[in-house]
Write a protein that holds these residues in place. Structure first.
Motif, PDB file in Angstrom:
ATOM      1  N   VAL A  30       0.841  -1.204   0.000  1.00  0.00           N
ATOM      2  CA  VAL A  30       0.000   0.000   0.000  1.00  0.00           C
ATOM      3  C   VAL A  30       0.874   1.251   0.000  1.00  0.00           C
ATOM      4  N   SER A  31       1.949   1.231   0.823  1.00  0.00           N
ATOM      5  CA  SER A  31       2.839   2.391   0.895  1.00  0.00           C
ATOM      6  C   SER A  31       3.515   2.647  -0.448  1.00  0.00           C
ATOM      7  N   LEU A  32       3.990   1.558  -1.067  1.00  0.00           N
ATOM      8  CA  LEU A  32       4.632   1.717  -2.375  1.00  0.00           C
ATOM      9  C   LEU A  32       3.639   2.219  -3.417  1.00  0.00           C
ATOM     10  N   TYR A  33       2.411   1.692  -3.341  1.00  0.00           N
ATOM     11  CA  TYR A  33       1.378   2.125  -4.281  1.00  0.00           C
ATOM     12  C   TYR A  33       1.056   3.603  -4.069  1.00  0.00           C
ATOM     13  N   TYR A  34       0.953   4.019  -2.770  1.00  0.00           N
ATOM     14  CA  TYR A  34       0.671   5.431  -2.456  1.00  0.00           C
ATOM     15  C   TYR A  34       1.828   6.315  -2.931  1.00  0.00           C
ATOM     16  N   ALA A  35       3.072   5.838  -2.662  1.00  0.00           N
ATOM     17  CA  ALA A  35       4.236   6.617  -3.093  1.00  0.00           C
ATOM     18  C   ALA A  35       4.268   6.751  -4.609  1.00  0.00           C
ATOM     19  N   LEU A  36       3.912   5.653  -5.299  1.00  0.00           N
ATOM     20  CA  LEU A  36       3.883   5.700  -6.763  1.00  0.00           C
ATOM     21  C   LEU A  36       2.849   6.690  -7.265  1.00  0.00           C
ATOM     22  N   LEU A  37       1.677   6.698  -6.606  1.00  0.00           N
ATOM     23  CA  LEU A  37       0.640   7.658  -6.986  1.00  0.00           C
ATOM     24  C   LEU A  37       1.120   9.088  -6.763  1.00  0.00           C
ATOM     25  N   LYS A  38       1.777   9.327  -5.611  1.00  0.00           N
ATOM     26  CA  LYS A  38       2.265  10.673  -5.314  1.00  0.00           C
ATOM     27  C   LYS A  38       3.321  11.099  -6.323  1.00  0.00           C
ATOM     28  N   ILE A  39       4.232  10.173  -6.636  1.00  0.00           N
ATOM     29  CA  ILE A  39       5.284  10.499  -7.609  1.00  0.00           C
ATOM     30  C   ILE A  39       4.669  10.782  -8.975  1.00  0.00           C
ATOM     31  N   THR A  40       3.696   9.964  -9.343  1.00  0.00           N
ATOM     32  CA  THR A  40       3.009  10.179 -10.620  1.00  0.00           C
ATOM     33  C   THR A  40       2.312  11.529 -10.640  1.00  0.00           C
ATOM     34  N   HIS A  41       1.671  11.876  -9.512  1.00  0.00           N
ATOM     35  CA  HIS A  41       0.980  13.163  -9.412  1.00  0.00           C
ATOM     36  C   HIS A  41       1.969  14.318  -9.524  1.00  0.00           C
ATOM     37  N   ILE A  42       3.121  14.176  -8.841  1.00  0.00           N
ATOM     38  CA  ILE A  42       4.139  15.232  -8.887  1.00  0.00           C
ATOM     39  C   ILE A  42       4.688  15.382 -10.299  1.00  0.00           C
ATOM     40  N   VAL A  43       4.992  14.239 -10.935  1.00  0.00           N
ATOM     41  CA  VAL A  43       5.528  14.280 -12.304  1.00  0.00           C
ATOM     42  C   VAL A  43       4.516  14.908 -13.252  1.00  0.00           C
ATOM     43  N   ASN A  45       2.115  17.059 -12.445  1.00  0.00           N
ATOM     44  CA  ASN A  45       2.050  18.499 -12.163  1.00  0.00           C
ATOM     45  C   ASN A  45       3.252  19.227 -12.746  1.00  0.00           C
ATOM     46  N   LEU A  46       4.439  18.609 -12.600  1.00  0.00           N
ATOM     47  CA  LEU A  46       5.637  19.221 -13.152  1.00  0.00           C
ATOM     48  C   LEU A  46       5.530  19.370 -14.667  1.00  0.00           C
ATOM     49  N   HIS A  47       5.116  18.288 -15.311  1.00  0.00           N
ATOM     50  CA  HIS A  47       5.002  18.312 -16.776  1.00  0.00           C
ATOM     51  C   HIS A  47       3.977  19.352 -17.219  1.00  0.00           C
ATOM     52  N   TRP A  66      13.636  21.396 -11.151  1.00  0.00           N
ATOM     53  CA  TRP A  66      13.572  22.229  -9.953  1.00  0.00           C
ATOM     54  C   TRP A  66      12.885  23.572 -10.167  1.00  0.00           C
ATOM     55  N   GLY A  67      12.417  23.856 -11.347  1.00  0.00           N
ATOM     56  CA  GLY A  67      11.688  25.096 -11.566  1.00  0.00           C
ATOM     57  C   GLY A  67      12.511  26.305 -11.187  1.00  0.00           C
ATOM     58  N   ASN A  68      11.964  27.140 -10.289  1.00  0.00           N
ATOM     59  CA  ASN A  68      12.673  28.343  -9.819  1.00  0.00           C
ATOM     60  C   ASN A  68      13.281  28.151  -8.432  1.00  0.00           C
ATOM     61  N   LEU A  69      13.329  26.917  -7.959  1.00  0.00           N
ATOM     62  CA  LEU A  69      13.839  26.674  -6.612  1.00  0.00           C
ATOM     63  C   LEU A  69      15.278  27.154  -6.448  1.00  0.00           C
ATOM     64  N   ILE A  70      16.053  27.128  -7.520  1.00  0.00           N
ATOM     65  CA  ILE A  70      17.463  27.506  -7.410  1.00  0.00           C
ATOM     66  C   ILE A  70      17.646  29.003  -7.648  1.00  0.00           C
ATOM     67  N   ASN A  71      17.191  29.499  -8.831  1.00  0.00           N
ATOM     68  CA  ASN A  71      17.480  30.902  -9.150  1.00  0.00           C
ATOM     69  C   ASN A  71      16.655  31.885  -8.321  1.00  0.00           C
ATOM     70  N   MET A 105       7.767  26.821  -7.572  1.00  0.00           N
ATOM     71  CA  MET A 105       8.479  26.148  -6.492  1.00  0.00           C
ATOM     72  C   MET A 105       8.246  24.642  -6.490  1.00  0.00           C
ATOM     73  N   LEU A 106       7.643  24.121  -7.560  1.00  0.00           N
ATOM     74  CA  LEU A 106       7.496  22.675  -7.691  1.00  0.00           C
ATOM     75  C   LEU A 106       8.883  22.041  -7.849  1.00  0.00           C
ATOM     76  N   PRO A 107       9.104  20.840  -7.319  1.00  0.00           N
ATOM     77  CA  PRO A 107       8.134  19.926  -6.713  1.00  0.00           C
ATOM     78  C   PRO A 107       7.982  20.058  -5.205  1.00  0.00           C
ATOM     79  N   LEU A 108       8.719  20.983  -4.562  1.00  0.00           N
ATOM     80  CA  LEU A 108       8.672  21.071  -3.107  1.00  0.00           C
ATOM     81  C   LEU A 108       7.517  21.913  -2.598  1.00  0.00           C
TER      82      LEU A 108
END
Length: 644
Positions: A30-43, A45-47, A66-71, A105-108
């Motif tokens: 379940v944890s791996l499945y949830y993590a996969l869903l979160k990663i998929t959601h983040i990816v 959103n990033l895309h 990292w978007g604008n997290l650095i600059n 500020m995605l993905p953080l």
């Protein structure tokens, strides 16, 4: 040969182990499945954010991951001892000062729209309603969709719930917010607040006496005795005022030594002030401070102390109001009440904002809990932001000791006070404003005080305060534009001008586009708007109260150019009280004291110079703001003061 009992125990042990292994495998799956869903959601959103959404909003180059997290993050990092607004100014300048810019500020974190022009800000803080087919255009109601009371506050505000209350009107939205605002509007009505001027004057007298005591040490060889932290004095003053005004409780903040009474380790004032530094560090960037395991525990502890004391006071307020209502009902039923006496008594006993809000309501635990949340909000805003305003007022007065321009400003302020309050050869007449404004022994005196504070007899004083708020706004609003969904089909579009000219003015390089901003958090940066040279002129960074008395100049300002209390339906409910306190304090101290800023006086540098906050700033550069929920002066406004 094993016994049946032993076989049974072995079987039970094997079964338990099997259940344990099955449970662990299930949890891991379940944890791996949830993590996969979160990663998929983040990816996803990033895309979507990087390839399809908000591409026309000005921004610095965005990294694919990292978007604008650095600059941008390098200008907003928490290690810099300065408010994020200064970093936003640097980014804004690098982008040639567009009306607004994107901070990805995605993905953080989420994507933010930082607003630097009042036209964009007004679109986002005023009611936004779109009619449905067959309904009247622009008419809020069942025939329309949208945001009747403006776009909701950002979800980030909820991280302050321990400080401002979980049911605070600052957090609430929609009809819930409207009901709370309506309930408490009576207590913040100008007529009611001006009737409390004598109370504010009485507390300001204590403030002035404390300053006189410090001024008496002016010739002392002890350097520490001659200096003081103005923040402590101002916060004690505003605490005494807001607690009396809201809950009819005098905590004697100005006369209680640190470490004793309500300022003791378990005191209510200690708890409320500690919470400001312990809640989620909103606006302080990303860093290890976000995972501090001790801070939430300490915040919980001080919240318990704070709630316990406030709960007792509010219960008293509820009980007193209920007793008053019962007494009125008995008098009406018996018909024997003195009709002339009852209104006076009711007026006297219903002075506090809480009592006015509770009038006519049925007591309940839910009402008590909700009221505590509102009082926490009022106490935070009333003692924090108003205290900050008082500090900046005195800082601007301090420049008169070394700046000819500021000396002329002070001369105009003093001349106005002399004309309104009178001047004699007696040195004590420098403080006679409090005598005039605090008269409550006769109707004529009260009317005179109200006409001074609420009328047009102090135009330069009002201009001085407004100019201080323009250059040093204590807070800004943060909103969240909801995504478009079937239940919320309203698109939110703003027109953003992207200028290729450095001064933000017009020109052939300007381009303007209408852009959809659904899904973005919005930060209306009052600091940027208030110092926009395309709006306020080339002297936008200069302290010049006279601009407020120039009708032609003021008529050219766009709507919403000045917004220290924000605008729209969700503007600051306590702005009238803040202005009233500021007027009384400025009238009390302008003629009687000579101020000197100790360190960061502004003698070095230039108007509008941005602090670096990395230790390289000149020690005599003008003091700047840091973030402590709101914008507060760096050093607590360390001062010296003498009698004039």
């Amino acid at each position: 040969m094993s016994s049946p009992r032993l076989d049974l125990l072995l079987l039970e042990n094997i079964t338990n182990r099997h259940l344990l292994i099955t449970t662990l495998v299930t949890l891991i799956t379940v944890s791996l499945y949830y993590a996969l869903l979160k990663i998929t959601h983040i990816v996803y959103n990033l895309h979507t954010a990087r390839r399809h959404r908000w591409l026309d909003i000005p921004t610095l180059p965005r990294h694919p991951l990292w978007g604008n997290l650095i600059n941008m993050g390098s200008k907003l990092q928490p290690s810099l001892n300065r408010h994020p607004d200064y970093g936003f100014v640097e980014i804004w300048n690098a982008l040639n000062q567009p009306d607004a810019f994107l901070m990805d500020m995605l993905p953080l974190d989420n994507c933010f729209l930082v607003v630097a022009h009042p036209a964009v800000a007004e679109t986002l803080v005023q009611p936004l309603v779109q009619p449905l087919p067959g309904s009247s255009p622009g008419t809020p109601g069942s025939g329309s969709k949208g945001y009747k009371y403006s776009i909701p506050k950002s979800d980030t505000i909820r991280t302050l719930w321990r400080l401002i209350g979980l049911e605070s009107m600052i957090i609430a939205d929609g009809e819930e917010w409207r009901g709370l605002r309506k309930r408490f509007n009576r207590g913040f009505a100008p007529a009611h607040l001006h009737s409390l001027a004598p109370l504010i004057v009485s507390k300001t007298r204590i403030f002035v006496d404390r300053l006189k005591a410090v001024a008496a040490q002016a010739q002392s060889p002890d350097v520490e005795a001659k200096t003081f932290i103005l923040k402590d004095f101002a916060q004690d003053l505003t605490t005494d005022i807001i607690t009396e005004v809201t809950i009819e409780k005098d905590f004697h903040a100005q006369s209680t030594p640190n470490g004793q009474g309500h300022k003791g380790p378990l005191g209510m004032l200690t708890a409320s002030r500690k919470l400001s530094g312990l809640v989620y560090p909103l606006g302080r960037g990303l860093g290890w401070h976000l995972v501090d395991p001790i801070r939430p525990v300490r915040a919980w502890f001080y919240e318990m102390v704070y709630n316990r004391e406030l709960g007792k006071v509010v219960r008293e307020q509820v009980a007193n109001e209920q007793a008053l209502q019962d007494e009125k009902e008995v008098g009406e039923n018996e018909g024997g009440e003195d009709e002339e006496e009852r209104p006076k008594q009711t007026q006297q006993q219903s002075k506090s904002i809480t009592r006015l809000a509770l009038s006519g309501m049925t007591p309940s635990n839910a009402l008590l809990r909700n009221t505590v949340s509102q009082i926490k909000s009022f106490l935070f805003a009333g003692q924090d932001t108003t205290a900050t305003l008082i500090q900046w007022l005195c800082f601007e007065l301090s420049k008169a000791t070394w700046s000819d321009r500021h000396a002329e400003i002070l001369d105009k302020l003093v001349a106005e006070h002399d004309a309104v309050f009178g001047k004699t050869e007696d040195p004590s007449s420098a403080f006679n404003a409090l005598d005039v404004l605090g008269r409550e022994d006769d109707d004529e005196g009260r009317r005179e005080a109200e006409s001074i504070l609420g009328g047009s007899k102090l135009p330069y004083t009002t201009a001085f305060i407004k100019e201080t708020l323009r250059l040093h706004p204590p807070a800004s609003t943060v909103r969240l534009v909801p995504e478009i969904t079937p239940s919320n089909p309203v698109p939110v579009n703003v027109r953003i001008r992207n200028s290729n000219t450095k001064d933000g003015g017009g020109g052939g390089g300007d381009s303007e586009k209408e852009i959809n901003v659904n899904g973005l958090r919005v930060y209306v940066a009052a600091y940027l708007i208030h110092r926009h040279k395309g709006i306020w002129g080339e002297d936008a960074d200069v302290f010049r109260p006279d601009r407020w008395l120039d009708d032609e100049y003021m008529s050219k300002l766009p709507s919403g150019a000045w917004r220290p209390f924000e605008r729209g339906p969700r503007n600051c409910i306590g702005q009238e009280l803040a202005m009233l306190e500021a007027k009384i304090v400025l009238c009390a101290v302008a003629r009687g004291f000579k101020w000197e800023k100790v360190g960061h006086s502004g003698r070095k540098g230039f108007d509008g110079q941005l602090p670096q906050g990395d230790g390289s700033d000149d020690p005599d550069m003008e003091v700047w703001s840091i973030s402590n929920v709101t914008a507060v002066p760096l050093d607590g406004m360390k001062m010296k003061v003498e009698r004039r």
